[in-house]
Motif scaffolding. Structure first.
Motif, PDB file in Angstrom:
ATOM      1  N   UNK A  76     -65.598 -67.857 -20.644  1.00  0.00           N
ATOM      2  CA  UNK A  76     -64.894 -68.902 -19.908  1.00  0.00           C
ATOM      3  C   UNK A  76     -63.793 -69.536 -20.737  1.00  0.00           C
ATOM      4  N   UNK A  77     -63.893 -69.424 -22.071  1.00  0.00           N
ATOM      5  CA  UNK A  77     -62.922 -70.133 -22.898  1.00  0.00           C
ATOM      6  C   UNK A  77     -61.774 -69.258 -23.353  1.00  0.00           C
ATOM      7  N   UNK A 131     -59.033 -67.291 -13.509  1.00  0.00           N
ATOM      8  CA  UNK A 131     -60.297 -67.993 -13.287  1.00  0.00           C
ATOM      9  C   UNK A 131     -61.182 -67.289 -12.278  1.00  0.00           C
ATOM     10  N   UNK A 132     -60.577 -66.740 -11.233  1.00  0.00           N
ATOM     11  CA  UNK A 132     -61.349 -66.067 -10.196  1.00  0.00           C
ATOM     12  C   UNK A 132     -61.918 -64.757 -10.732  1.00  0.00           C
ATOM     13  N   UNK A 164     -55.785 -64.430 -10.223  1.00  0.00           N
ATOM     14  CA  UNK A 164     -55.992 -65.718 -10.864  1.00  0.00           C
ATOM     15  C   UNK A 164     -57.041 -65.484 -11.944  1.00  0.00           C
ATOM     16  N   UNK A 188     -62.491 -63.992 -13.753  1.00  0.00           N
ATOM     17  CA  UNK A 188     -63.491 -64.320 -14.768  1.00  0.00           C
ATOM     18  C   UNK A 188     -64.824 -64.658 -14.116  1.00  0.00           C
ATOM     19  N   UNK A 189     -64.785 -65.435 -13.039  1.00  0.00           N
ATOM     20  CA  UNK A 189     -66.024 -65.786 -12.352  1.00  0.00           C
ATOM     21  C   UNK A 189     -66.667 -64.564 -11.713  1.00  0.00           C
ATOM     22  N   UNK A 190     -65.819 -63.676 -11.166  1.00  0.00           N
ATOM     23  CA  UNK A 190     -66.352 -62.452 -10.565  1.00  0.00           C
ATOM     24  C   UNK A 190     -67.021 -61.602 -11.635  1.00  0.00           C
ATOM     25  N   UNK A 216     -48.884 -70.795  -6.745  1.00  0.00           N
ATOM     26  CA  UNK A 216     -49.634 -69.686  -7.331  1.00  0.00           C
ATOM     27  C   UNK A 216     -49.994 -68.625  -6.296  1.00  0.00           C
ATOM     28  N   UNK A 217     -50.533 -69.088  -5.155  1.00  0.00           N
ATOM     29  CA  UNK A 217     -50.979 -68.132  -4.136  1.00  0.00           C
ATOM     30  C   UNK A 217     -49.805 -67.365  -3.538  1.00  0.00           C
ATOM     31  N   UNK A 270     -71.147 -66.466 -22.492  1.00  0.00           N
ATOM     32  CA  UNK A 270     -70.560 -67.156 -21.348  1.00  0.00           C
ATOM     33  C   UNK A 270     -69.435 -68.072 -21.799  1.00  0.00           C
ATOM     34  N   UNK A 281     -56.898 -69.851 -20.818  1.00  0.00           N
ATOM     35  CA  UNK A 281     -56.806 -70.964 -19.892  1.00  0.00           C
ATOM     36  C   UNK A 281     -55.347 -71.370 -19.774  1.00  0.00           C
ATOM     37  N   UNK A 282     -55.047 -72.103 -18.738  1.00  0.00           N
ATOM     38  CA  UNK A 282     -53.689 -72.597 -18.559  1.00  0.00           C
ATOM     39  C   UNK A 282     -52.756 -71.624 -17.879  1.00  0.00           C
ATOM     40  N   UNK A 283     -53.106 -70.331 -17.867  1.00  0.00           N
ATOM     41  CA  UNK A 283     -52.238 -69.359 -17.192  1.00  0.00           C
ATOM     42  C   UNK A 283     -52.603 -69.327 -15.717  1.00  0.00           C
TER      43      UNK A 283
END
Lengths: 175, 420
Positions: B47-48, B274-275, B272, B277-279, B253-254, B43, B51-53
């Motif tokens: 998550x790591x 982050x999104x 995105x 990655x969470x999915x 961004x959007x 995990x 980042x930053x993009x």
């Protein structure tokens, strides 16, 4: 007024008081909704037809850029501690998978299914301490100090940034 | 105190069965702890990694697919992004920076990534950490290569070494780019992300390698373009696999994402990170939960094994109990004795299990990192892990109540008279 009516009125007012007390956030925190983020002048201008896609953003020379909404934030909210419900679009997760940075948006799927919210309907949140978030599909209450970048015409900064203090799952008012 | 001493001596007397019980508990604890550590490490890695993009852009596919092949280097791309589209987005006034990513070649099992030096300036991982060089620096020539930490370590490369890249993704292949060797000019510091297992070269280098390749094979020797001749050609790539975008203003961004997804000139996909990655994590999370449940059941089996061994021993130990009673032990002493026994077995099992986990970790961690890209740190157990271990001991004591109660009941009358 009869006695019964008076009693009923009293009971009703007491109930209302209780209900209001339950709904009011703790002192010093202003509970707001997404309308409050719009400048007063823009609040009435609701356009029921869905906004057209923003084809010309990349200069394809087709349609003119027709994104609805504006960058103009509501300056009155600068520095106010607010509590706002919304959906979380995760950006960064720190150690232990806790969420550090995210966009708070007024509806889920801001990312995919419907046109993106305008800049003054997006809050960029940086949590002071990472918060747990199990599902990105559930709405959350976010409390923190709102900062408004007044000079937004140059796109120098996000219109709204929030120093996040607390995030808790959204509960229906009836519960 | 004498009861504790007595209990331990009694266990020592039955050390064979006791040690097997402890071993069973230890193995189950090691499994549970191992699964916990692996999932935490996986995990963390997830998550790591990037980042930053603000956006990750590739050919139109699924968000998870795009994230997997471009960032985690798992699987491969279905199509590329044209250079023209990439430049159009990269030069948009709202875009602060981009990192191009061009995949498709390997070096001895490590993926080759074509990019430019913006990669070393803007790629971030684990929050705000940027890439560092332990030796050398970024690329200056078409045929320069920068190695990830694991590539340099496992292949023993140093600055100035020449390396040959392979066409395709296999670790061994005859389709080599032998005629255009690359020189190692930089070695990156350890990141704990797929970057460690990547060979970075310039986009022009990727073009040069493939300049005389047609229909999946290299041109016959007479028609080949030499490395130095290739320098004179136009090495602007036709396409890249994907790219990362950093926006000047995050609120755009959007808008940019939507514009890319609806771009009419070419079917592209912007997500995105982050999104996505969470999915992806919620998907992986199912297998992860299943694994934890299995591990928990193995621990339960281990504890039940302990229960069986204590219960069976009760019959053999009627004499022992009778003697204890005859020298003045109260039934409650016998009860405590049994409980101490269960506790001792469980605690020893847990400690042995933790020990076993760390041994396996020390032995297996390089294999985990090399084969699966999971970096398990050797650290003290986390609070959560300590809680789990405590829960196991408490569960063992709970289970231990059963034989203890039985012994308590029996010792009131049993054992003193001889039965036939």
């Amino acid at each position: 007024m009869s006695m019964t009516a008076r009693l009923i009125a009293l009971a009703l007012s007491l109930l209302t008081a209780v209900a209001v007390a339950a709904a009011t956030p703790p002192k010093g925190v202003r509970q707001i909704d997404w309308q409050a983020l719009l400048p007063v002048a823009e609040r009435g201008s609701y356009n029921p037809s869905p906004p057209p896609p923003i084809h010309d953003y990349l200069g394809e020379g087709s349609m003119a850029a027709l994104q609805t909404g504006s960058y103009t934030p509501n300056p009155e909210l600068n520095g106010v501690r607010v509590k706002l419900p919304g959906f979380v679009v995760p950006l960064e997760r720190g150690k232990n998978g806790l969420i550090d940075e995210f966009f708070l948006v007024p509806y889920f799927g801001a990312c995919i299914h419907v046109p993106p919210p305008p800049p003054n309907q997006i809050v960029y949140v940086k949590m002071r301490a990472g918060a747990g978030l199990s599902s990105i599909e559930d709405a959350q209450w976010v409390t923190g100090i709102l900062h408004v970048a007044i000079k937004t015409s140059e796109l120098g900064a996000a219109a709204y940034t929030l120093e996040g203090e607390k995030m808790e799952p959204y509960q229906f008012a009836g519960h | 105190m004498p009861i504790l001493h007595l209990s331990l001596r009694s266990l020592w007397n039955r050390r064979m069965t006791a040690s097997i019980t402890i071993a069973a508990i230890a193995v189950s604890v090691a499994l549970l702890l191992g699964v916990q550590m692996l999932r935490a490490a996986a995990k963390e890695g997830f998550t790591q990694t990037v980042s930053g993009a603000d956006l990750l852009v590739g050919a139109r596919t699924g968000p998870l697919n795009l994230l997997l092949y471009s960032i985690f280097r798992i699987g491969d791309a279905t199509a590329n992004v044209s250079w023209a589209s990439y430049r159009k987005i990269a030069t948009h006034p709202d875009v602060a920076w981009t990192i191009p990513i061009s995949l498709g070649d390997t070096h001895r099992g490590f993926r080759v990534l074509g990019t430019n030096n913006d990669y070393f300036a803007h790629y971030h991982f684990a929050g705000t950490q940027s890439l560092t060089f332990t030796a050398g620096g970024p690329m200056r020539d078409i045929y320069d290569a920068v190695l990830g930490a694991d590539v340099a370590r496992s292949l023993h490369y140093r600055l100035g070494d020449n390396i040959t890249l392979l066409h395709g993704l296999g670790a061994v292949s005859f389709a080599e780019h032998k005629d255009k060797p690359f020189r190692v000019v930089g070695i990156l510091g350890k990141t704990g992300t797929p970057v460690d297992r990547t060979v970075h070269v310039s986009l022009e280098g990727i073009s040069a390698m493939h300049i005389d390749w047609q229909s999946g094979v290299q041109a016959p020797p007479a028609l080949r373009v030499k490395a130095d001749e290739a320098r004179k050609r136009d090495l602007t790539p036709d396409s890249i696999t994907a790219f990362l975008v950093g926006m000047r203003s995050k609120v755009m961004t959007f808008t940019m994402q939507r514009a890319i997804n609806e771009y009419r000139q070419e079917p592209l996909l912007a997500v995105l990170p982050g999104v996505a990655r969470d999915q992806m994590w919620s998907l992986v999370g199912i297998a992860d939960t299943a694994l934890t449940v299995v591990a928990a059941f193995v621990v339960l089996a281990g504890l039940l094994g302990m229960l069986t061994s204590i219960l069976t021993s009760l019959n053999e130990r009627r004499r022992e109990m009778a003697i204890l009673r005859s020298v003045g032990a109260m039934p409650r002493h016998v009860f405590t004795l049994m409980l101490i026994e269960a506790g001792t077995l469980a605690i020893s099992g847990v400690f042995a299990g933790v020990f076993l986990t760390y041994i396996l970790l020390v032995v297996g961690r390089s294999v985990l990192a090399d084969r699966f890209g999971i970096y398990v740190p050797i650290a003290l157990p986390t609070l959560q892990e300590v809680e789990i271990l405590t829960a196991i001991v408490l569960a063992a004591l709970g289970i231990g109540l059963l034989p203890a109660a039985q012994a308590y009941r029996r010792t009131l009358s049993d054992g003193l008279q001889i039965r036939v």
